[in-house]
Design a protein around this motif. Structure first.
Motif, mmCIF file in Angstrom:
data_model
loop_
_atom_site.group_PDB
_atom_site.id
_atom_site.type_symbol
_atom_site.label_atom_id
_atom_site.label_comp_id
_atom_site.label_asym_id
_atom_site.label_seq_id
_atom_site.Cartn_x
_atom_site.Cartn_y
_atom_site.Cartn_z
ATOM 1 N N SER A 79 0.848 -1.191 0.000
ATOM 2 C CA SER A 79 0.000 0.000 0.000
ATOM 3 C C SER A 79 0.882 1.239 0.000
ATOM 4 O O SER A 79 1.442 1.592 1.042
ATOM 5 N N PRO A 80 1.034 1.921 -1.139
ATOM 6 C CA PRO A 80 1.869 3.130 -1.170
ATOM 7 C C PRO A 80 1.382 4.239 -0.238
ATOM 8 O O PRO A 80 2.214 4.869 0.441
ATOM 9 N N PRO A 81 0.065 4.516 -0.146
ATOM 10 C CA PRO A 81 -0.358 5.594 0.763
ATOM 11 C C PRO A 81 -0.003 5.311 2.223
ATOM 12 O O PRO A 81 0.434 6.200 2.950
ATOM 13 N N LYS A 82 -0.203 4.069 2.652
ATOM 14 C CA LYS A 82 0.094 3.700 4.039
ATOM 15 C C LYS A 82 1.558 3.307 4.244
ATOM 16 O O LYS A 82 2.026 3.213 5.384
ATOM 17 N N LYS A 83 2.252 3.039 3.121
ATOM 18 C CA LYS A 83 3.616 2.513 3.182
ATOM 19 C C LYS A 83 3.645 1.248 4.048
ATOM 20 O O LYS A 83 4.516 1.050 4.883
ATOM 21 N N GLU A 84 2.663 0.411 3.774
ATOM 22 C CA GLU A 84 2.475 -0.799 4.573
ATOM 23 C C GLU A 84 2.522 -2.032 3.696
ATOM 24 O O GLU A 84 1.971 -2.065 2.591
ATOM 25 N N LEU A 85 3.175 -3.055 4.212
ATOM 26 C CA LEU A 85 3.268 -4.344 3.537
ATOM 27 C C LEU A 85 2.428 -5.356 4.295
ATOM 28 O O LEU A 85 2.547 -5.499 5.512
ATOM 29 N N THR A 86 1.551 -6.049 3.579
ATOM 30 C CA THR A 86 0.774 -7.150 4.152
ATOM 31 C C THR A 86 1.161 -8.422 3.409
ATOM 32 O O THR A 86 1.232 -8.419 2.176
ATOM 33 N N GLY A 87 1.434 -9.480 4.155
ATOM 34 C CA GLY A 87 1.906 -10.673 3.477
ATOM 35 C C GLY A 87 1.501 -11.967 4.136
ATOM 36 O O GLY A 87 1.201 -12.026 5.328
ATOM 37 N N THR A 88 1.483 -13.008 3.306
ATOM 38 C CA THR A 88 1.411 -14.381 3.790
ATOM 39 C C THR A 88 2.578 -15.129 3.162
ATOM 40 O O THR A 88 2.682 -15.210 1.934
ATOM 41 N N ALA A 89 3.466 -15.614 4.011
ATOM 42 C CA ALA A 89 4.624 -16.383 3.554
ATOM 43 C C ALA A 89 4.389 -17.845 3.916
ATOM 44 O O ALA A 89 4.249 -18.183 5.095
ATOM 45 N N THR A 90 4.307 -18.696 2.889
ATOM 46 C CA THR A 90 4.126 -20.129 3.116
ATOM 47 C C THR A 90 5.421 -20.826 2.720
ATOM 48 O O THR A 90 5.828 -20.777 1.555
ATOM 49 N N LEU A 91 6.057 -21.444 3.689
ATOM 50 C CA LEU A 91 7.371 -22.032 3.496
ATOM 51 C C LEU A 91 7.298 -23.547 3.595
ATOM 52 O O LEU A 91 6.702 -24.089 4.539
ATOM 53 N N ALA A 92 7.888 -24.226 2.624
ATOM 54 C CA ALA A 92 8.121 -25.665 2.730
ATOM 55 C C ALA A 92 9.496 -25.839 3.346
ATOM 56 O O ALA A 92 10.506 -25.424 2.760
ATOM 57 N N VAL A 93 9.546 -26.413 4.539
ATOM 58 C CA VAL A 93 10.777 -26.458 5.321
ATOM 59 C C VAL A 93 11.209 -27.902 5.553
ATOM 60 O O VAL A 93 10.386 -28.757 5.888
ATOM 61 N N ARG A 94 12.479 -28.142 5.393
ATOM 62 C CA ARG A 94 13.085 -29.431 5.725
ATOM 63 C C ARG A 94 14.003 -29.239 6.926
ATOM 64 O O ARG A 94 14.720 -28.231 7.015
ATOM 65 N N ALA A 95 14.005 -30.187 7.839
ATOM 66 C CA ALA A 95 14.959 -30.148 8.943
ATOM 67 C C ALA A 95 16.306 -30.650 8.436
ATOM 68 O O ALA A 95 16.453 -31.826 8.087
ATOM 69 N N ALA A 96 17.276 -29.742 8.358
ATOM 70 C CA ALA A 96 18.616 -30.139 7.934
ATOM 71 C C ALA A 96 19.339 -30.889 9.039
ATOM 72 O O ALA A 96 20.331 -31.585 8.797
#
Length: 483
Positions: A79-96
């Motif tokens: 949102s440029p007016p609010k200078k706000e980022l909204t996100g959903t990060a979905t990560l596929a994770v492996r235990a190293a």
């Protein structure tokens, strides 16, 4: 590596120095090992994103060796007016390695709205810029999980203790008009998405950026198209080749796209504001010529697309979509495109070996400038001038390129000194073997992380000469090695 023309020494009148792994490949060997994951669909679907993370030698406070992110799915709204980022990060994770938690780098400025692990809500713990997510049960090595994090906030660059003025801030920068650009090296991805923010954990990416109508959202990878949604537009990007977190770009601005076709039908897109077209588009359109020139020396371009976006006040070899400040000359494009071979597809295991990125890209920048700019000095004369007039001072001020001072990350010593080293290697083995060695390094080690030892072993294997003493001397000596 990020570049500021005022920072690096001008070894030619018109030169602008830019920035932005056969021996057994440790990363490849680990990646190809048969796994027994708890969620075969994730491990199989994102197998190309498998890495062998290690603690970074220079910045161990970033990244987490027990975590191997296979894939990031980032759904972001700016949102440029609010200078706000909204996100959903979905990560596929492996235990190293066996672990009870999935620990990620994530800015404390951004508020967590919810977290799930394999669909079940999780209560997270925050320690400064670390996000600690309980796995629910202990994850054995090679077990996988899907972690989803919803968040929002006003992102901001992070401070970085660096000598270079243009490197003292890393990550997500917001401008007065609401436009934004994210450049991060050696780290800074954590300022805008949850990540394992270290070079040894490369992953696959899908990024969707929603911006207001009339704006564009640009990221790394291949452009998949845009979809209008009311007063907004969603721009989609896909990286099917493993990408280090520092090589992912984010640009939101009033950009227009220009298409071009490169060698072998390579799709290229350029992104720039209307006011920047006159100053930049002609140079951007030299990209097919530059990539073809590099291919003759290094073999096929390593990715399915290329591009450039004009944004920010620096430059960076962000993967498949280089990010450049306005007005840079063609040799800087050559530098950043050379990084697609050196740094992007073949990435240092740790930041100890940043010279594996910058020395190679600098070598080809100087060579390109010498061949195509009538103002340039002959290539051999440039190498002599660097060795005679600058190398000793660089080592004194910033340390040897293989053991640079921590505050001197990305200083000229890791550009110019290794470039001269490469030329000394060329003289030892001859042009034919030298370029065959470089082609093999980039082509045989694609999508991996490498280090000094594997490079030296590759040089010996491919040229038949053991140049390890020369390599070590050039990287470790506090004074200029004798020719």
């Amino acid at each position: 590596m990020r570049v500021s023309p005022a920072v690096l020494p001008l070894f030619l009148v018109a030169a602008v120095t830019a920035a932005c792994s056969s021996a057994p490949d440790k990363g490849t060997a680990h990646r190809q090992r048969t796994a027994t994951p708890s969620a075969p669909d994730l491990a199989t679907k994102y197998a190309a994103g498998r890495s062998a993370p290690v603690a970074d030698t220079y910045y161990p406070e970033r990244g987490h060796p027990a975590v191997d992110v296979l894939h990031y799915d980032l759904a972001l709204t700016w949102s440029p007016p609010k200078k706000e980022l909204t996100g959903t990060a979905t990560l596929a994770v492996r235990a190293a390695a066996g672990t009870d938690n999935v620990t990620l780098d994530f800015s404390k400025r951004l508020k967590i709205d919810g977290v799930t692990v394999d669909g079940r809500p999780a209560t997270v713990k925050r320690q400064s810029d670390r996000l600690i997510i309980p796995a629910g049960k202990r994850m054995a090595e090679d077990a996988t999980a899907e972690v989803a994090i919803r968040y929002h906030g006003r992102p901001k660059e992070a401070r970085f203790d660096a000598i270079r003025p243009d490197s003292r801030r890393v990550g997500f920068a917001v401008h007065r008009d609401g436009s934004a650009v994210a450049l991060q090296e050696p780290y800074g991805a954590f300022t805008w998405y949850p990540s394992n923010d270290q070079p040894s954990d490369k992953a696959l990416y899908d990024v969707a950026i929603t911006v207001p109508k009339g704006w564009a959202g640009v990221s790394s990878g291949t452009f998949q198209g845009k979809v209008a949604q009311g007063d907004s537009t969603v721009y989609r990007w896909h990286s099917g080749d493993p990408t280090a977190s520092y090589l992912v770009t984010f640009v939101a601005d009033r950009l227009t796209m220009v298409k071009q076709t490169g060698p072998h039908g390579l799709p290229i897109t350029y992104w720039l504001r209307a006011k920047d077209r006159k100053k930049n588009l002609a140079t951007m359109r030299q990209s097919p010529k530059i990539i073809a020139w590099l291919e003759k020396r290094l073999g096929p371009y390593p990715f399915p697309s290329a591009g450039a976006v004009i944004a920010g006040d620096s430059g960076m070899e962000t993967q498949q979509m280089i990010t450049l400040m306005s007005g840079l000359p063609p040799e800087v494009y050559a530098h950043e495109y050379a990084h697609q071979w050196f740094g992007d597809t073949v990435t240092p295991r740790t930041w100890q070996d940043v010279w594996l990125n910058e020395g190679f890209a600098e070598y080809f920048e100087i060579l390109y400038f010498a061949e195509y700019d009538p103002r340039a000095l002959p290539f051999e004369q440039v190498m002599t001038k660097i060795r005679r007039d600058q190398d000793g001072t660089l080592r004194h001020d910033y340390g040897p390129p293989g053991h640079y001072k921590k505050r001197a990350f990305a200083s000229p010593n890791v550009y110019l000194s290794p470039a001269v080293m490469l030329d000394e290697m060329r003289k030892k083995v001859g042009d034919k073997k030298f370029y065959a060695m470089l082609r093999g390094w980039a082509q045989e080690h694609r999508s991996t992380n490498q280090d000094r030892d594997t490079f030296a072993a590759w040089v010996k294997q491919s040229t038949g000469k053991d140049l390890t003493p020369l390599i070590n001397h050039w990287l470790d000596s506090k004074t200029t090695p004798a020719v």
